[in-house]
Design a protein around this motif. Sequence first.
Motif, PDB file in Angstrom:
ATOM      1  N   ALA A   1     -36.168   6.970  13.052  1.00  0.00           N
ATOM      2  CA  ALA A   1     -35.006   6.079  13.123  1.00  0.00           C
ATOM      3  C   ALA A   1     -35.078   5.035  12.013  1.00  0.00           C
ATOM      4  O   ALA A   1     -34.089   4.745  11.349  1.00  0.00           O
ATOM      5  CB  ALA A   1     -34.955   5.405  14.493  1.00  0.00           C
ATOM      6  N   ARG A   2     -36.268   4.496  11.803  1.00  0.00           N
ATOM      7  CA  ARG A   2     -36.446   3.480  10.774  1.00  0.00           C
ATOM      8  C   ARG A   2     -36.155   4.055   9.382  1.00  0.00           C
ATOM      9  O   ARG A   2     -35.559   3.405   8.541  1.00  0.00           O
ATOM     10  CB  ARG A   2     -37.877   2.930  10.843  1.00  0.00           C
ATOM     11  N   ARG A   3     -36.587   5.310   9.174  1.00  0.00           N
ATOM     12  CA  ARG A   3     -36.338   5.929   7.874  1.00  0.00           C
ATOM     13  C   ARG A   3     -34.853   6.233   7.683  1.00  0.00           C
ATOM     14  O   ARG A   3     -34.338   6.192   6.580  1.00  0.00           O
ATOM     15  CB  ARG A   3     -37.162   7.214   7.735  1.00  0.00           C
ATOM     16  N   LEU A   4     -34.147   6.536   8.795  1.00  0.00           N
ATOM     17  CA  LEU A   4     -32.715   6.837   8.689  1.00  0.00           C
ATOM     18  C   LEU A   4     -31.908   5.594   8.326  1.00  0.00           C
ATOM     19  O   LEU A   4     -30.811   5.689   7.789  1.00  0.00           O
ATOM     20  CB  LEU A   4     -32.199   7.402  10.016  1.00  0.00           C
ATOM     21  N   MET A   5     -32.448   4.405   8.642  1.00  0.00           N
ATOM     22  CA  MET A   5     -31.753   3.161   8.320  1.00  0.00           C
ATOM     23  C   MET A   5     -31.656   2.952   6.814  1.00  0.00           C
ATOM     24  O   MET A   5     -30.792   2.231   6.346  1.00  0.00           O
ATOM     25  CB  MET A   5     -32.492   1.954   8.920  1.00  0.00           C
ATOM     26  N   ASP A   6     -32.558   3.578   6.081  1.00  0.00           N
ATOM     27  CA  ASP A   6     -32.579   3.463   4.632  1.00  0.00           C
ATOM     28  C   ASP A   6     -31.320   4.125   4.059  1.00  0.00           C
ATOM     29  O   ASP A   6     -30.982   5.246   4.429  1.00  0.00           O
ATOM     30  CB  ASP A   6     -33.843   4.158   4.106  1.00  0.00           C
ATOM     31  N   ALA A   7     -30.621   3.407   3.158  1.00  0.00           N
ATOM     32  CA  ALA A   7     -29.404   3.962   2.563  1.00  0.00           C
ATOM     33  C   ALA A   7     -29.711   5.231   1.773  1.00  0.00           C
ATOM     34  O   ALA A   7     -28.849   6.073   1.566  1.00  0.00           O
ATOM     35  CB  ALA A   7     -28.750   2.926   1.661  1.00  0.00           C
ATOM     36  N   GLN A   8     -30.973   5.365   1.337  1.00  0.00           N
ATOM     37  CA  GLN A   8     -31.359   6.527   0.544  1.00  0.00           C
ATOM     38  C   GLN A   8     -31.894   7.677   1.426  1.00  0.00           C
ATOM     39  O   GLN A   8     -32.429   8.645   0.892  1.00  0.00           O
ATOM     40  CB  GLN A   8     -32.443   6.132  -0.460  1.00  0.00           C
ATOM     41  N   ALA A   9     -31.766   7.550   2.745  1.00  0.00           N
ATOM     42  CA  ALA A   9     -32.325   8.577   3.641  1.00  0.00           C
ATOM     43  C   ALA A   9     -31.878   9.966   3.188  1.00  0.00           C
ATOM     44  O   ALA A   9     -30.681  10.260   3.187  1.00  0.00           O
ATOM     45  CB  ALA A   9     -31.894   8.314   5.064  1.00  0.00           C
ATOM     46  N   PRO A  10     -32.823  10.828   2.787  1.00  0.00           N
ATOM     47  CA  PRO A  10     -32.440  12.103   2.176  1.00  0.00           C
ATOM     48  C   PRO A  10     -31.587  12.977   3.078  1.00  0.00           C
ATOM     49  O   PRO A  10     -30.645  13.615   2.613  1.00  0.00           O
ATOM     50  CB  PRO A  10     -33.780  12.772   1.853  1.00  0.00           C
ATOM     51  N   VAL A  11     -31.897  12.987   4.383  1.00  0.00           N
ATOM     52  CA  VAL A  11     -31.169  13.913   5.255  1.00  0.00           C
ATOM     53  C   VAL A  11     -29.715  13.485   5.389  1.00  0.00           C
ATOM     54  O   VAL A  11     -28.797  14.313   5.346  1.00  0.00           O
ATOM     55  CB  VAL A  11     -31.863  14.064   6.633  1.00  0.00           C
ATOM     56  N   LEU A  12     -29.444  12.178   5.524  1.00  0.00           N
ATOM     57  CA  LEU A  12     -28.065  11.715   5.687  1.00  0.00           C
ATOM     58  C   LEU A  12     -27.268  11.937   4.405  1.00  0.00           C
ATOM     59  O   LEU A  12     -26.101  12.323   4.454  1.00  0.00           O
ATOM     60  CB  LEU A  12     -28.046  10.239   6.088  1.00  0.00           C
ATOM     61  N   ASN A  13     -27.910  11.724   3.248  1.00  0.00           N
ATOM     62  CA  ASN A  13     -27.217  11.939   1.989  1.00  0.00           C
ATOM     63  C   ASN A  13     -26.917  13.412   1.763  1.00  0.00           C
ATOM     64  O   ASN A  13     -25.815  13.777   1.358  1.00  0.00           O
ATOM     65  CB  ASN A  13     -28.039  11.378   0.829  1.00  0.00           C
TER      66      ASN A  13
ATOM     67  N   ARG B   1     -37.365  16.800  -0.828  1.00  0.00           N
ATOM     68  CA  ARG B   1     -37.000  18.109  -1.382  1.00  0.00           C
ATOM     69  C   ARG B   1     -36.833  19.139  -0.264  1.00  0.00           C
ATOM     70  O   ARG B   1     -35.867  19.897  -0.235  1.00  0.00           O
ATOM     71  CB  ARG B   1     -38.089  18.553  -2.365  1.00  0.00           C
ATOM     72  N   GLN B   2     -37.792  19.130   0.662  1.00  0.00           N
ATOM     73  CA  GLN B   2     -37.735  20.079   1.778  1.00  0.00           C
ATOM     74  C   GLN B   2     -36.505  19.820   2.642  1.00  0.00           C
ATOM     75  O   GLN B   2     -35.886  20.757   3.161  1.00  0.00           O
ATOM     76  CB  GLN B   2     -39.001  19.950   2.638  1.00  0.00           C
ATOM     77  N   THR B   3     -36.139  18.523   2.795  1.00  0.00           N
ATOM     78  CA  THR B   3     -34.972  18.174   3.593  1.00  0.00           C
ATOM     79  C   THR B   3     -33.709  18.790   3.004  1.00  0.00           C
ATOM     80  O   THR B   3     -32.901  19.385   3.716  1.00  0.00           O
ATOM     81  CB  THR B   3     -34.826  16.646   3.661  1.00  0.00           C
ATOM     82  N   LYS B   4     -33.574  18.670   1.677  1.00  0.00           N
ATOM     83  CA  LYS B   4     -32.385  19.225   1.011  1.00  0.00           C
ATOM     84  C   LYS B   4     -32.283  20.727   1.261  1.00  0.00           C
ATOM     85  O   LYS B   4     -31.221  21.256   1.569  1.00  0.00           O
ATOM     86  CB  LYS B   4     -32.479  18.963  -0.501  1.00  0.00           C
ATOM     87  N   GLN B   5     -33.439  21.390   1.137  1.00  0.00           N
ATOM     88  CA  GLN B   5     -33.500  22.833   1.341  1.00  0.00           C
ATOM     89  C   GLN B   5     -33.112  23.186   2.778  1.00  0.00           C
ATOM     90  O   GLN B   5     -32.327  24.101   3.018  1.00  0.00           O
ATOM     91  CB  GLN B   5     -34.926  23.312   1.021  1.00  0.00           C
ATOM     92  N   MET B   6     -33.642  22.418   3.738  1.00  0.00           N
ATOM     93  CA  MET B   6     -33.383  22.667   5.159  1.00  0.00           C
ATOM     94  C   MET B   6     -31.902  22.514   5.454  1.00  0.00           C
ATOM     95  O   MET B   6     -31.308  23.345   6.153  1.00  0.00           O
ATOM     96  CB  MET B   6     -34.234  21.699   5.978  1.00  0.00           C
TER      97      MET B   6
END
Lengths: 226, 235
Positions: free
Chosen positions: B166-178, B222-227
């Motif tokens: 959750a804390r990582r998702l708060m980051d505007a740069q969170a890879p999965v949300l982007n 990188r893995q997130t983008k692939q997923m």
Amino acid sequence: MQRPDRREANQIRSLHCMLGQLSRVDGSAQFSSGKTSVLCGVYGPIDVKVYDEKLDRAHIEVKFRPDIGVPTTKDKWVESAVRSTFEKEVLAQLHPRTLVQINLQVRENDGSVDATAINATTMALVDAGVPMKTTVAAAACVVLKDGSIVADPTKEEAELAVSTHTFAFANGSSDGPLYVDSRGRFSMAEYNRCYDLCRLTCDRILAFMRTALESKIQKESAISAV
Amino acid sequence: MADTKVVIPGDVIDTTIHMETGDGDDSVVRLGPGLTQINDSVTSISAGVLHSNPETHQHWVVSNKRRYVPAEGEPVVGVVTARHGEGYRVDIGSAHDALLPLLAFEGATKRNKPNLAVGTVVYGRVVVANPVMDPEIECYNSNTGKAEGYGELSSGFVFQCSLGLARRLMDAQAPVLNALGDEVPFEAAVGLNGRVWVHAETPAATILVTNAIRNSEFLDARQTKQMVKELLARQ
């Protein structure tokens, strides 16, 4: 005298620990010493029943289930042993009016279950992020008929023993043990030898715990750092 | 952040202030989460990565948990469990339910206040977080009087994740949300209590977003983008 599994007298069985195995609890650990294996799940801090509520600290509740059958008086003893050990080490005053629930389930019993239960509880509490002063490890040893002392007894050895001893020590403290349980007939000299042996064994277990926790955290933080 | 290292409960932290840094004797050591003073030494009370800021003498431990302990100023996703004369009880996943005053909404007055049913999902900010008191949240910024995104979350879907994620998702740069945002239109509200609310156009898209966020827990950028790419291809 040779031990049934050809171990040295002061040698413990191989240790194994898995963290976060359970998905629905706040923290969990399975701690194994050879065949003996205990699974621990921790909830906390959570809402507490009114009659357990303490105004200045968290209430610590321990539930212990044996591998076979329903809990007996001896299992209740282990519950109170785990509770009294961790009441001193958990910083319960940081979460007043809450409950920290420790659930223990024996997976397989091959001796030294009470020590393994304490070790599993330490790992699960750390996994849950419950604030603790330090880590705690426990070790057991038995005095056999010929007067020899062996560490981390199996069920077979424990049944042949004249006396059994379990000690728990906190990491990095030179103070006395947090928990002592000695049963049977023994001399003071035997007790002292058991104390020293368990102290050494606990240091080994604490080192193992540190490695297990560090490798888990390193694995997780490597990702968040990217 | 100068250096990071892993600590476990009981580790003594070196908080010595080196005088060469030049701010004199009046500098104070500041301890953040996971650290406390036991006897004469600063000791870690949870397992995690130790962070230190040598300029401000701040030290704190970042650890991943599943149980939320409220802290002031943190955004949370909660569920209304009861209504009282002066406010709502909201389950925010902590030991005690939080209080949400009836007037803690944008533009709420004594005559005009929102009527929330039990079971409503709300996005709020913790304003009172104190171990000896029940937590309190509000659905507006009490300084500006504006909602600033807080308030009732209608429709959508709520799921649980670890507090670290959750804390990582708060980051505007969170890879999965982007990565998701480039492909699927959706709304999300992340609570630091480990609850995430997502709303997408179709149920299928909601499930996709949910799965992608859940899967990202142990993946790097990188893995997130692939997923995410694989999940989209499967649709």
